[in-house]
Design a protein around this motif. Structure first.
Motif, PDB file in Angstrom:
ATOM      1  N   GLU A 169      30.324 -11.717  -9.529  1.00  0.00           N
ATOM      2  CA  GLU A 169      29.523 -10.741  -8.786  1.00  0.00           C
ATOM      3  C   GLU A 169      28.462 -10.081  -9.664  1.00  0.00           C
ATOM      4  O   GLU A 169      28.165  -8.899  -9.547  1.00  0.00           O
ATOM      5  CB  GLU A 169      30.422  -9.678  -8.153  1.00  0.00           C
ATOM      6  CG  GLU A 169      31.403 -10.244  -7.146  1.00  0.00           C
ATOM      7  CD  GLU A 169      32.233  -9.171  -6.466  1.00  0.00           C
ATOM      8  OE1 GLU A 169      32.109  -8.001  -6.868  1.00  0.00           O
ATOM      9  OE2 GLU A 169      32.984  -9.502  -5.552  1.00  0.00           O
ATOM     10  N   SER A 170      27.858 -10.854 -10.522  1.00  0.00           N
ATOM     11  CA  SER A 170      26.769 -10.343 -11.359  1.00  0.00           C
ATOM     12  C   SER A 170      25.439 -10.578 -10.647  1.00  0.00           C
ATOM     13  O   SER A 170      25.267 -11.599  -9.980  1.00  0.00           O
ATOM     14  CB  SER A 170      26.765 -11.055 -12.714  1.00  0.00           C
ATOM     15  OG  SER A 170      25.649 -10.653 -13.479  1.00  0.00           O
ATOM     16  N   PRO A 171      24.454  -9.671 -10.762  1.00  0.00           N
ATOM     17  CA  PRO A 171      23.176  -9.830 -10.066  1.00  0.00           C
ATOM     18  C   PRO A 171      22.263 -10.873 -10.697  1.00  0.00           C
ATOM     19  O   PRO A 171      21.329 -11.340 -10.046  1.00  0.00           O
ATOM     20  CB  PRO A 171      22.547  -8.438 -10.153  1.00  0.00           C
ATOM     21  CG  PRO A 171      23.144  -7.826 -11.384  1.00  0.00           C
ATOM     22  CD  PRO A 171      24.541  -8.374 -11.468  1.00  0.00           C
ATOM     23  N   ASP A 229      26.902 -20.390 -10.029  1.00  0.00           N
ATOM     24  CA  ASP A 229      28.183 -20.271  -9.330  1.00  0.00           C
ATOM     25  C   ASP A 229      29.154 -19.377 -10.105  1.00  0.00           C
ATOM     26  O   ASP A 229      29.892 -18.578  -9.523  1.00  0.00           O
ATOM     27  CB  ASP A 229      28.791 -21.652  -9.109  1.00  0.00           C
ATOM     28  CG  ASP A 229      27.954 -22.508  -8.165  1.00  0.00           C
ATOM     29  OD1 ASP A 229      27.092 -21.929  -7.448  1.00  0.00           O
ATOM     30  OD2 ASP A 229      28.141 -23.735  -8.145  1.00  0.00           O
ATOM     31  N   THR A 283      28.247 -17.008 -12.056  1.00  0.00           N
ATOM     32  CA  THR A 283      27.715 -15.649 -11.931  1.00  0.00           C
ATOM     33  C   THR A 283      28.171 -15.009 -10.635  1.00  0.00           C
ATOM     34  O   THR A 283      28.592 -13.846 -10.606  1.00  0.00           O
ATOM     35  CB  THR A 283      26.179 -15.688 -11.983  1.00  0.00           C
ATOM     36  OG1 THR A 283      25.763 -16.307 -13.191  1.00  0.00           O
ATOM     37  CG2 THR A 283      25.596 -14.275 -11.932  1.00  0.00           C
ATOM     38  N   LEU A 284      28.083 -15.760  -9.535  1.00  0.00           N
ATOM     39  CA  LEU A 284      28.489 -15.226  -8.233  1.00  0.00           C
ATOM     40  C   LEU A 284      29.985 -14.935  -8.202  1.00  0.00           C
ATOM     41  O   LEU A 284      30.431 -13.996  -7.535  1.00  0.00           O
ATOM     42  CB  LEU A 284      28.117 -16.222  -7.141  1.00  0.00           C
ATOM     43  CG  LEU A 284      26.615 -16.458  -6.931  1.00  0.00           C
ATOM     44  CD1 LEU A 284      26.390 -17.535  -5.887  1.00  0.00           C
ATOM     45  CD2 LEU A 284      25.923 -15.160  -6.514  1.00  0.00           C
ATOM     46  N   GLU A 285      30.763 -15.760  -8.935  1.00  0.00           N
ATOM     47  CA  GLU A 285      32.200 -15.531  -9.003  1.00  0.00           C
ATOM     48  C   GLU A 285      32.492 -14.180  -9.636  1.00  0.00           C
ATOM     49  O   GLU A 285      33.428 -13.492  -9.251  1.00  0.00           O
ATOM     50  CB  GLU A 285      32.851 -16.660  -9.805  1.00  0.00           C
ATOM     51  CG  GLU A 285      34.366 -16.632  -9.780  1.00  0.00           C
ATOM     52  CD  GLU A 285      34.962 -17.783 -10.575  1.00  0.00           C
ATOM     53  OE1 GLU A 285      35.963 -18.339 -10.123  1.00  0.00           O
ATOM     54  OE2 GLU A 285      34.406 -18.119 -11.636  1.00  0.00           O
TER      55      GLU A 285
END
Length: 510
Positions: A449-451, A443, A445-447
């Protein structure tokens, strides 16, 4: 996959240093191969499925008990039996039970006489495929040739009778379009009874000649069957197409054992609802031919006794369980419930399981203590990486994890084994908690925007995913100090409410 190279197979083994991201790891098809660090429990689970034994799994929360139970169901074949409830015109409050086997109805099974193949006329045994017409040897009706002389036995087209009595019998046995299916081998035969000729029907109900393999229906039995089959409404209680895993954790008495719904019109023949339509299966019936899983088994309380009966008899009647309901007068006897039982509990609750139930599991199954840690070896570190890959795929909303981030989680698994279980050079198997860390990292990571989930994301997630007790200790120094401060604040607030004149220049919480 991050690169065009072969996936790392956990079944064959690999090392964490070989992967770039968890996308490189092949997820095993067999769910039991996805269970981490419980090799002994997995072995016993496979044996339980093969031999249809019961299983009691004991261990700490989050070590894989429910995962093992679900994986066992994956190994079971598709159900073969469908259970129907059929109206009983003579006594509607005692509906009949019918079992379909592969589409074939076991209808009116209590009507007629049951015999072994050697007790019926020889020519009938030949036509049913039990007896060799050359040497007279009895063998399974599934065998095409005699095991002694090698003579080809009577085939399907040979025994298929064209007698109108057979047509009558089939009409009575399968008069509903809902019950289309394969018909048992049936041979009409004329025999003398008390000096009179009587039409008798012989029906094969088992392929083994030495078992209760033939049902004999004389004219009176045929008439009884005809009356029984006249306009017999029915409904499917347990469908053929169903799941082989049923979780009954926290089930109530009616959910577990079945019930009969209330009829506000009191079974009135014109206004009421027929009793057979109001029969509801319990989870023990829906688990027929599958796995019935109950976590926190001691929480069942007195229901453990009923569960024991169902395990022992493999049949359990359904009756109305509310004495104030019209369904309380309805009862269906001997409803099949042949399941593999998998119970689970924590170590501290083991003593709360009823001794007779424990005895039943021990006498026809296994009790297994699950591991809470596993040795810190390269092979087991790879298993943690496998677990990370499985969690990413299962979640479906977070990206894959880099090798460095996996290594950071392995360090955390080692730290938790030391703190919680007091074991050095070990990795924790309380994987449900580690799964929460992985999702938190995803979560975060998605915040950003990392792949991929990087080491920094995992480090941040480990710091954030602390139990509330540890957060309190970090904030106040100890749990006791936090309680003291909360009590003092609460007392001060009450004083301000009760004696406002003493706090005229202060706010309520200031």
């Amino acid at each position: 996959m991050t690169n065009n190279r072969a996936l790392l197979n956990p079944v064959l083994g690999f090392f964490v240093e070989e992967l770039e991201t968890t996308e490189d790891i092949l997820i095993p098809q067999n769910p039991l191969d996805r269970v981490i660090g419980q090799e002994h429990a997995v072995k016993m689970a496979k044996l339980a499925v093969k031999q249809r034994r019961h299983l009691l799994l004991v261990g700490y929360p989050g070590v894989g008990k429910s995962m093992i139970a679900q994986a066992m169901a994956f190994l079971l074949p598709e159900p073969k039996e469908e259970i129907w409830i059929v109206d009983n015109p003579k006594n509607p409050e005692r509906p009949f039970v019918e079992t379909w086997i592969g589409g074939e109805a076991d209808r009116g099974k209590d009507i007629g006489e049951i015999l072994q193949a050697d007790k019926i006329p020889p020519e009938v045994a030949v036509k049913l495929g039990f007896k060799c017409k050359k040497c007279g040897t009895l063998s399974s009706s599934l065998k095409i040739r005699c095991e002694i002389c090698g003579e080809e036995k009577v085939g399907y087209d040979d025994w298929k009778a064209t007698s109108p009595f057979r047509d009558l019998f089939e009409t009575e046995m399968f008069n509903s379009s809902k019950r289309r299916g394969k018909v048992n081998r049936i041979v009409p035969y004329i025999r003398k009874v008390n000096g009179k000729q009587e039409v008798t029907v012989y029906e094969q109900i088992d392929t083994d000649p030495l078992k209760a393999s033939v049902r004999v229906l004389n004219q009176s039995a045929l008439e009884e069957l005809r009356e029984l089959e006249k306009s017999r409404p029915s409904k499917v209680l347990v469908p053929l197409k169903r799941k082989t895993f049923l979780q009954a954790t926290g089930a109530s008495e009616t959910e577990l054992l079945g019930d009969v719904k209330h009829d506000p019109y009191g079974n009135h023949p014109d206004l009421g609802t027929p009793p057979y339509t109001r029969v509801v299966p319990g989870e023990i019936h829906e688990a027929h031919e599958g796995v019935l899983y109950i976590d926190e088994l001691p929480q069942l309380g007195y229901l453990q006794t009923f569960l024991l009966t169902a395990m022992q008899d493999k049949k359990f009647g359904i009756s109305g369980r509310n004495p104030q309901s019209s369904g309380s007068s309805v009862r269906v006897d001997s409803v099949p419930c042949d399941f593999i039982f998998v119970g689970a509990c924590n170590i501290m609750d083991l003593r709360l399981i009823l001794p007779p139930l424990r005895s039943r599991i021990q006498g026809n199954g296994y009790e297994v203590l699950l591991n809470s840690t596993m040795p810190d070896t390269p092979e087991n570190r790879a298993r943690i990486a496998q677990f990370v890959a499985q969690e990413v795929v299962a979640d479906g909303r977070i990206p894959h994890v880099t090798r460095e981030a996996v290594q950071e989680l392995i360090k955390e698994a080692k730290r938790r084994a030391q703190i919680i279980d007091g074991k050095n050079d070990a990795l924790t198997l309380r994987l449900r908690d580690l799964g929460g860390v992985i999702r938190m990292a995803g979560d975060l990571t998605l915040e950003g925007e990392s792949p991929l989930i990087e080491r920094t994301h995992m480090e941040q997630a480990i710091k954030l995913c602390l139990p509330v007790e540890e957060q309190i200790k970090k904030e106040f120094g100890s749990f006791e100090r936090a309680l003291e401060k909360e009590l003092a604040l609460s007392q001060q607030t009450m004083n301000k409410i009760n004696y406002p004149e003493n706090y005229q220049n202060q706010s309520l919480y200031g």
